[in-house]
Design a protein around this motif. Sequence first.
Motif, PDB file in Angstrom:
ATOM      1  N   LYS B 269      48.990  44.871  52.526  1.00 10.01           N
ATOM      2  CA  LYS B 269      48.489  45.729  51.452  1.00 10.01           C
ATOM      3  C   LYS B 269      48.670  45.040  50.104  1.00 10.01           C
ATOM      4  N   LEU B 270      49.830  44.438  49.929  1.00  5.18           N
ATOM      5  CA  LEU B 270      50.084  43.693  48.698  1.00  5.18           C
ATOM      6  C   LEU B 270      49.059  42.577  48.560  1.00  5.18           C
ATOM      7  N   PHE B 271      48.855  41.868  49.659  1.00  2.34           N
ATOM      8  CA  PHE B 271      47.909  40.758  49.641  1.00  2.34           C
ATOM      9  C   PHE B 271      46.499  41.256  49.281  1.00  2.34           C
ATOM     10  N   SER B 272      46.087  42.380  49.900  1.00  2.00           N
ATOM     11  CA  SER B 272      44.755  42.928  49.627  1.00  2.00           C
ATOM     12  C   SER B 272      44.605  43.315  48.164  1.00  2.00           C
ATOM     13  N   ALA B 273      45.639  43.976  47.666  1.00  2.00           N
ATOM     14  CA  ALA B 273      45.572  44.415  46.265  1.00  2.00           C
ATOM     15  C   ALA B 273      45.425  43.206  45.348  1.00  2.00           C
ATOM     16  N   VAL B 274      46.162  42.132  45.663  1.00  2.95           N
ATOM     17  CA  VAL B 274      46.079  40.934  44.826  1.00  2.95           C
ATOM     18  C   VAL B 274      44.680  40.311  44.922  1.00  2.95           C
ATOM     19  N   ILE B 275      44.166  40.231  46.143  1.00  3.31           N
ATOM     20  CA  ILE B 275      42.817  39.674  46.311  1.00  3.31           C
ATOM     21  C   ILE B 275      41.812  40.452  45.464  1.00  3.31           C
ATOM     22  N   VAL B 276      41.884  41.790  45.545  1.00  6.98           N
ATOM     23  CA  VAL B 276      40.912  42.601  44.813  1.00  6.98           C
ATOM     24  C   VAL B 276      41.093  42.450  43.310  1.00  6.98           C
ATOM     25  N   ALA B 277      42.364  42.431  42.873  1.00  7.84           N
ATOM     26  CA  ALA B 277      42.602  42.259  41.439  1.00  7.84           C
ATOM     27  C   ALA B 277      42.009  40.934  40.967  1.00  7.84           C
ATOM     28  N   VAL B 278      42.234  39.887  41.754  1.00  2.25           N
ATOM     29  CA  VAL B 278      41.684  38.575  41.387  1.00  2.25           C
ATOM     30  C   VAL B 278      40.160  38.610  41.419  1.00  2.25           C
ATOM     31  N   ALA B 279      39.613  39.174  42.502  1.00  2.00           N
ATOM     32  CA  ALA B 279      38.155  39.188  42.639  1.00  2.00           C
ATOM     33  C   ALA B 279      37.507  40.007  41.529  1.00  2.00           C
ATOM     34  N   LEU B 280      38.126  41.148  41.191  1.00  2.00           N
ATOM     35  CA  LEU B 280      37.561  41.988  40.127  1.00  2.00           C
ATOM     36  C   LEU B 280      37.585  41.276  38.786  1.00  2.00           C
ATOM     37  N   SER B 281      38.571  40.402  38.605  1.00  2.00           N
ATOM     38  CA  SER B 281      38.685  39.754  37.305  1.00  2.00           C
ATOM     39  C   SER B 281      37.800  38.509  37.215  1.00  2.00           C
ATOM     40  N   ILE B 282      37.282  38.053  38.354  1.00  2.00           N
ATOM     41  CA  ILE B 282      36.471  36.823  38.325  1.00  2.00           C
ATOM     42  C   ILE B 282      35.267  36.927  37.390  1.00  2.00           C
ATOM     43  N   PRO B 283      34.460  38.017  37.491  1.00  2.00           N
ATOM     44  CA  PRO B 283      33.300  38.094  36.583  1.00  2.00           C
ATOM     45  C   PRO B 283      33.729  38.004  35.122  1.00  2.00           C
TER      46      PRO B 283
END
Lengths: 263, 298
Positions: B269-283
């Motif tokens: 869950k921690l890993f997923s949250a980090v992935i999404v936070a990173v992915a959301l910030s990419i744009p």
Amino acid sequence: MLEVRGISKTFNAGTINAKKALDQVSLTLNEGDFVTVIGGNGAGKSTLLNAVAGVFNVDEGQIMIDGVEVNRLSEHKRAKFLGRVFQDPMNGTAATMGIDENLALAYRRGKSRTLRWGIQAKEHKLYREMLKELGLGLEDRMTTRVGLLSGGQRQAITLLMATLQRPKLLLLDEHTAALDPKTAAKVLEITQKIVERDHLTTLMITHNMANAIEYGNRLIMMHEGKIIFDVSGEEKKGLQVEDLLHKFTELSGDSASDRMLLS
Amino acid sequence: MSIISLLGALPGSIAQGIIWGIMALGVYITYKVLDLADLTVDGSLCTGGAVAAMLIVNGMNPLLSLLFAFIAGMAAGFITGFIHTKMGIPAILAGILTQLALYSINMRIMGRATQALSVDEYNLIVSLRYINKSILIGLIFAVVIILVSYWFFGTELGSSIRATGSNLNMSRAQGINTDRTKIIGLVLSNGLVALAGGLYAMFQGNADINMGRGAIVIGLAAVIIGEVIFGKIFRNFALKLASIVIGSVIYYVVIAIVIQLGLSTTDLKLFSAVIVAVALSIPYLKNRYFSKGGSKNA
Ligand SMILES: Nc1ncnc2c1ncn2[C@@H]1O[C@H](COP(=O)(O)OP(=O)(O)OP(=O)(O)O)[C@@H](O)[C@H]1O
Ligand SMILES: [Mg+2]
């Protein structure tokens, strides 16, 4: 065509921020009237147009469009009668959709939206011709997303959208204010052309006194939620910008006539 | 890490990715098309699983049970849409309220926290036991849903839903009943999420009260991964939808890799949250990077 009887609107009623934006306003527009609306910031011009459009309900009074009382109709239901163009070019179009898709949305104003395909083949031809008439070269960019266009181009498209289904009443809220002078002149020219062609009953807010005199057959001046001056016909045609400023000072008891001269 | 065991785990990840990709298509309808963050999905995914599982153990054909899962999800979406548009509650809060209420409802539906679905007893259409078949079935579902969505969002009604998400003011000015379009979007979205929930219950062999926890994050991850990787090449709406399913598969493959690397499942869950936070910030980061580059060149 439009009959407004004694409408009032107080925002944030009952709080220290209470603001009476419309105070017993009455106004009757005949079929084909092109009325320009002037007045200082906060005079209630936009509030008047928004009250007619149903953005909010009025506190009192009656609004009739083409003989139909619309007080209780929600904004999207009133849209059947109205074409609207806003001050902010971003406001009138869907940026993520194509020019053709935006026009197709407007083409269905007042009609039910079914499971038929969103743009019928025959519409493309119609839109192409209408865009060509604008003279902005948009007819070759029909599928371009509107978000990629300039403010002036977007306002021109919004004008088309507002009038694609002939509205009973066209509401223009400082629709050229965000444009550079040359583009503003072009959009006004298009406005005039469409209004004349379709004999549209129109309410146009502007901060440009010269435009207010030049366009339309009637002019109203608002101040503190009231219509303080209403002039039409020959008398209106003969007006000078200085006359309007004098009138404003005289009728509002407000010497700050520069507040009128925003543009 | 062992390459062999990773390769062994991959087909399962792909199947799982496709099923969650269907869920992500639902998330796309609210998050991207309607521009609403809808948190109902964490609950409605389980609702779909619970409805399908209970119907199957009571003798219904598993394929048919998915139709009811879909309908149950639509009902959940309707509730969120109703309390958002008719009761004036912000969309995000409306979704949280429905999600919370669904916990009780899902417990009522199942009568317990976990309802087992054995592939030996029932003729399940997807299962961990038959991964290749599950991938095929998942793909068929995904393709059909993408084609139907492509058609629907091209219709007059579908266009008005897209317009609602793009510009609310303009939509109302053009006579679109935006309350209605929002409700329809939420209904369809949660219908798809619940359908995916039904499939996933069959795939993992049980419906579990917690199966939807964090679903919104996985959905967003799939949407964003798909967009970041394929956004530039896929302009067509159907291809955009396809990229979401691919994004979901990529997500689960990455998860399989990090598990092989030794990450514990409770850390996921921690890993997923980090992935999404990173992915959301990419744009956002990309924008900054490119605008700086642009001004340098200018
Ligand atoms: N939604 C709102 N909530 C609270 N106050 C409002 C709202 N809309 C307008 N007002 C207030 O009502 C008054 C009239 O505003 P309105 O926008 O009608 O003025 P206007 O004549 O259009 O001015 P401008 O030339 O600046 O556009 C102002 O004092 C404004 O602050
Ligand atoms: Mg205004």
